[in-house]
Design a protein around this motif. Structure first.
Motif, PDB file in Angstrom:
ATOM      1  N   SER A   1       0.926  -1.205  -0.117  1.00  0.00           N
ATOM      2  CA  SER A   1       0.018   0.028  -0.055  1.00  0.00           C
ATOM      3  C   SER A   1       1.025   1.282   0.107  1.00  0.00           C
ATOM      4  CB  SER A   1      -1.055   0.081   1.209  1.00  0.00           C
ATOM      5  OG  SER A   1      -0.321   0.166   2.265  1.00  0.00           O
TER       6      SER A   1
ATOM      7  N   ASN B   1      -1.114   5.637  -3.253  1.00  0.00           N
ATOM      8  CA  ASN B   1      -2.087   4.645  -3.247  1.00  0.00           C
ATOM      9  C   ASN B   1      -3.544   5.197  -2.375  1.00  0.00           C
ATOM     10  OD1 ASN B   1      -0.888   3.035  -4.914  1.00  0.00           O
ATOM     11  ND2 ASN B   1       0.200   2.175  -3.348  1.00  0.00           N
ATOM     12  N   TYR B   2      -3.065   5.689  -1.424  1.00  0.00           N
ATOM     13  CA  TYR B   2      -4.172   6.389  -0.494  1.00  0.00           C
ATOM     14  C   TYR B   2      -4.989   7.416  -1.127  1.00  0.00           C
ATOM     15  CZ  TYR B   2      -2.435   3.258   2.915  1.00  0.00           C
ATOM     16  OH  TYR B   2      -2.196   2.120   3.752  1.00  0.00           O
TER      17      TYR B   2
ATOM     18  N   GLY C   1      -5.124   8.196  -4.468  1.00  0.00           N
ATOM     19  CA  GLY C   1      -5.656   7.493  -5.393  1.00  0.00           C
ATOM     20  C   GLY C   1      -7.194   7.132  -5.004  1.00  0.00           C
ATOM     21  N   LEU C   2      -6.899   6.248  -3.954  1.00  0.00           N
ATOM     22  CA  LEU C   2      -8.197   5.599  -3.517  1.00  0.00           C
ATOM     23  C   LEU C   2      -9.414   6.522  -3.278  1.00  0.00           C
ATOM     24  CD1 LEU C   2      -9.620   3.058  -2.444  1.00  0.00           C
ATOM     25  CD2 LEU C   2      -8.615   3.642  -0.171  1.00  0.00           C
TER      26      LEU C   2
ATOM     27  N   GLN D   1     -10.591   8.323  -6.427  1.00  0.00           N
ATOM     28  CA  GLN D   1     -11.187   7.610  -7.705  1.00  0.00           C
ATOM     29  C   GLN D   1     -12.496   6.982  -7.085  1.00  0.00           C
ATOM     30  OE1 GLN D   1      -8.235   4.853  -8.697  1.00  0.00           O
ATOM     31  NE2 GLN D   1      -6.662   6.206  -9.222  1.00  0.00           N
TER      32      GLN D   1
ATOM     33  N   SER E   1      -4.664   0.646  -5.111  1.00  0.00           N
ATOM     34  CA  SER E   1      -5.517   1.142  -4.181  1.00  0.00           C
ATOM     35  C   SER E   1      -6.389   0.126  -3.207  1.00  0.00           C
ATOM     36  CB  SER E   1      -6.958   1.681  -5.181  1.00  0.00           C
ATOM     37  OG  SER E   1      -6.433   2.475  -6.040  1.00  0.00           O
TER      38      SER E   1
END
Lengths: 278, 311
Positions: free
Chosen positions: A35, A58-59, A61-62, A65, A244
């Motif tokens: 992550s 990644n965070y 982006g999560l 999105q 994500s």
């Protein structure tokens, strides 16, 4: 203990324990490391066991999105309230089942145990029809009520185990002093049983937080989704965005991890004492 | 509901107390009755009806038709076989590893509390999420499992774990063993701590070895817990498709679908009649299993105290 362990025996034991620990922790470590990897290096080969560059992409982006903040909020509301309601209701039933003998007691205990053996989702279709009639489909409150019902049997058995560790003379004395049964329960017994009640609450919370099939069936609009239902949506799509996904997984494990760290001892105690007494 | 007397047997209740106790029980009974038992009974009824959410124009009584359809359904028969492999394959390693861990954890050592908390943690994570974790680790191209196996030269080329029907079942079972070992360890450890030390001291004086002590003292002393834990685990593993849902979704080519995961899929497709019929069959099989299992373990339990009394 009279007999001492041989040195070879000890080495085997500690090596085994070490291996078990390593194997247990590794998957959690792996998802955590993934992550925090830069999205570009997640699929790099050879695999990186330690990210060269820590990244929060990644965070971010999560949350960009998907409505992950909304899902987290939904899960938090549903689990917090359902666990609290279930604990209060179970406290009352556990008190009766721990302290008194009556004719239908065996039947009630039997019915509660049966719910543990028959998976709730056998009646998933019928439950959906019932909830439709009650206008509770696609409602967080509806899901909460179902979670309360699902949590009650095991929570009652657990709390009953804790009640039996407290002498009955305690609330009897309070009632002699003029307390009603209800106020004796809440003023005298509840303070004594706080660790057990907290453990039961956390146990309920964790179970509600983790529940998947009921939430997928009973909720359908995106704004009502809980975290497990959202994760289910992520893996249903053909290409999984593992960056994500691992961030989402970490966020969904975190609350249970923190709570479980505080209560695991009492939960185990409650489950085993409740089960042994039966 | 008539309250008669307290557990201690000292106190008798008037009708009013009975009423208060009934009021205490009522909320729990209403919740469980309305949201668990009522749908359960409706579900039983649906199993004998043509009840498909996609076409509710005809919900007539069809007798055993849903059951007949299932028994003729090759996919369903496949899931039955998969369920057996899944339960046995998960249970045996869980039992052996869990038991060993409990024996190791019985004696005190430094950091035992911390160790237990760490090792017991997977228990608090949902099976579904465990499935997702292992889906990533067993990934054929970027999975860490292949990487580790190749680094230790156990395999030469990457194995497509979840894409190949031959390996997918092994992979989900490995994940499930990882997930479930802890519960066995907890239950067995709790039971072990109730075995009195004197028994071990006596067996040491009699010169019994480790293996002898294990089979003559430890196992007989905790037989009831072992038996009940195994029974609960069989039911639980059978009824828990979450891990499979997260890891393979039943694939590839339905090779990892067990009866209950197939049932969830059919429910989500809307065919409540067929799904309920499947559920009813699961309950029936598990109940028959439980009855035979309990009968099989009972006689020995009765014998043991008698022997003690004779001695």
């Amino acid at each position: 203990m009279i007999r001492h362990e041989s040195i070879a025996g000890r080495i085997v034991k500690y090596a085994g324990l070490g291996l078990c620990l390593l194997i247990t922790v590794f998957p959690l470590y792996w998802i955590l490391v993934t992550s925090f990897k830069d999205p570009g290096t997640i699929f790099a080969y050879p695999l990186r066991y330690w990210p060269e560059k820590w990244s929060l992409d990644n965070y971010t982006g999560l949350f960009e999105q998907s409505n992950f903040a909304v899902y987290l909020g939904n899960s938090l509301i549903v689990s917090t309230v359902a666990a609290a309601l279930a604990t209060v209701v179970s406290l009352l039933s556990a008190y009766v089942l721990a302290r008194f003998e009556f004719r239908s007691k065996g039947a009630v205990m039997g019915a509660f145990l049966v719910t543990q053996m028959i998976p709730g989702f056998i009646a998933l279709g019928a439950l959906y029809v019932l909830m439709t009639r009650m206008y509770l489909v696609d409602s967080r409150w509806g899901l909460m009520l179902v979670y309360v019902a699902v949590s009650i049997p095991l929570c009652t058995v657990m709390l009953r185990g804790f009640f039996e560790n407290v002498p009955a003379s305690l609330e009897e004395a309070a009632m002699v002093d003029g307390c009603s049964r209800l106020s004796a329960l809440f003023r005298v017994l509840v303070p004594v049983m706080t660790p057990g009640i907290a453990a039961s609450y956390i146990f309920n919370f964790v179970n509600c937080w983790n529940e998947l099939f009921l939430s997928v069936t009973l909720l359908n609009s995106d704004s009502n989704k809980t975290v497990p239902a959202a994760l289910n949506g992520f893996i249903s799509s053909y290409n999984i965005d593992w960056g994500s996904m691992s961030a989402a997984a970490v966020l969904s494990i975190l609350p249970t991890m923190v709570l479980f760290a505080f209560a695991s001892r009492y939960i185990v105690e409650g489950l085993t004492s409740g089960a042994v007494k039966e | 509901m008539a309250a008669t007397k307290s557990v201690s047997g000292r106190k008798h209740f008037t009708g009013r107390t009975g009423l208060v106790l009934f009021a205490f029980m009522l909320p729990a009974l209403v919740f469980v009755g309305l949201f668990t038992f009522y749908p359960l009974l409706q579900g039983v009824q649906m199993a004998f009806r043509n009840y498909n959410l996609n076409d509710l124009s005809d919900t007539s009584w069809v007798g055993l038709k849903n059951f007949q359809t299932l028994l003729g359904d090759e996919m369903f028969r496949g899931t039955v076989w998969n369920s057996i492999v899944w339960v046995v394959g998960s249970l045996v390693p869980q039992f052996l590893i869990g038991f060993t861990m409990a024996l190791w954890l019985r004696r005190k050592f430094r950091f035992r509390g911390t160790y237990q908390a760490l090792v017991f943690f997977p228990w608090a994570v949902s099976g579904f999420l465990i499935g997702i974790l292992f889906r990533w680790m067993f990934n054929g191209e970027f999975g860490v499992v292949n990487d580790l196996l190749m680094k230790t030269h156990l395999i030469d080329t990457p194995v497509p774990w979840l894409a190949d029907a031959r390996y997918a079942m092994i992979a989900v079972i490995v994940a499930n063993v990882w997930y479930g070992v802890t519960f066995f360890a907890i239950m067995i450890l709790a039971a072990l701590q109730s075995v009195p030390d004197e028994l071990y001291e006596a067996s040491a004086i009699d010169g019994a070895g480790k293996v002898r002590t294990l089979f003559s003292i430890t196992i007989p002393s905790i037989r009831t817990t072992l038996a009940l834990t195994v029974l609960l685990r069989v039911i639980w593993i059978f009824n828990s498709p979450e891990l499979i849902f997260g890891m393979t979704g039943g694939g590839p080519a339905n090779e990892t679908h067990i009866v209950t995961s197939y049932m969830i899929q059919v429910t989500q497709e809307g065919d409540y009649g067929r799904a309920s019929a499947m559920g009813l069959m699961v309950v029936f099989v598990l109940m028959v299993f439980a009855v035979f299992y309990l009968m099989a373990i009972r006689p020995r339990e009765v014998k043991r105290p008698r022997k003690v009394a004779a001695a």
